[in-house]
Design an enzyme around this catalytic site. Sequence first.
Site, PDB file in Angstrom:
ATOM      1  CB  ALA A  45      -0.974   0.005   1.174  1.00 15.61           C
ATOM      2  CG  HIS A 102       6.035   2.891   1.595  1.00 15.68           C
ATOM      3  ND1 HIS A 102       4.670   3.032   1.520  1.00 15.68           N
ATOM      4  CD2 HIS A 102       6.267   2.191   2.723  1.00 15.68           C
ATOM      5  CE1 HIS A 102       4.103   2.428   2.554  1.00 15.68           C
ATOM      6  NE2 HIS A 102       5.045   1.921   3.308  1.00 15.68           N
TER       7      HIS A 102
END
Length: 285
Positions: free
Chosen positions: A32, A37
């Site tokens: 997700a 990230h």
Amino acid sequence: MIVFKSAEALKKHILQQRNSDIKLGFVPTMGALHAGHLSLIKASQSENDLSICSIFVNPTQFNDPKDFAKYPITLEKDIKWLIKQETDILFLPLVHEIYPNGLKNLAHFDLGHLETVLEGPTRPGHFQGVCQVMSRLLDIVKADNLYMGQKDYQQCMVVKKLITLMGSKTILHPCPTLREKDGLAMSSRNMLLNEEGRQIAPAIYETLNYLKKNIQAGNLQTLKEEGKQKLKQKGIKVDYVEIADADNLEIASNYDGKQTLVGLIAAFIQDVRLIDNMRLTQIEN
Ligand code: AMP
């Protein structure tokens, strides 16, 4: 991007690459993916020759089965993002690749004080799960450099301790928290909030800023209470509002005017548990 589902195949590939003098960077995630990230992947790419990202929703770190069941999965989009980001390798294991002997009788790690504060008591077994998955991943990838987010402040400290316990050569690089425009820390869990929840969620960041602005030498109890009240006023259920020593996470009840302190918050918005933190003294966050 090469996608590996088998740990053995990935190990073999890495070993082949190791013949030349290359630096290997590793970014473990639960998918997700969001810009937070991707910032870790960028950090890895800027300092290494080869960057590996893993996506694995680790069952052993979820103390609440409902939390595990509703954890967001956006694999197709994640893969597109990783390709666009020119990630070299994606490791996408199934549970038996990480836990070949099943989920029972897994290793226990002596985390000492780190497991007795903040996320420790509120999420029993969580950090054991983090260590179980990270010890296996570190062992498979044997990266030179590991990139993790300071958003999960206590997790960074736990993994640092794990690396020492394992005698691993991997170097941990804690990276800054990426935020939305309104200050909300990016998190895969944010997508579980509805519009109303999303609107009040920046109160967590605002409360951290309030702690930072108002911290003074002396007793910290009133400030922590004020922080809790600010969140409650917005209808947010507080798990904790704490202030701790940034180096060892000892809970601080007093500020001597010199310590490096970090404010840490865990709170539920619409049953979604969000965490965030901010350096309150000395170092800018
Ligand atoms: P997760 O997929 O939530 O397990 O996170 C994977 C990694 O991304 C962890 O090292 C997190 O600390 C990091 N991370 C999560 N959110 C952020 C963020 N907003 N900014 C930077 N790193 C993050």
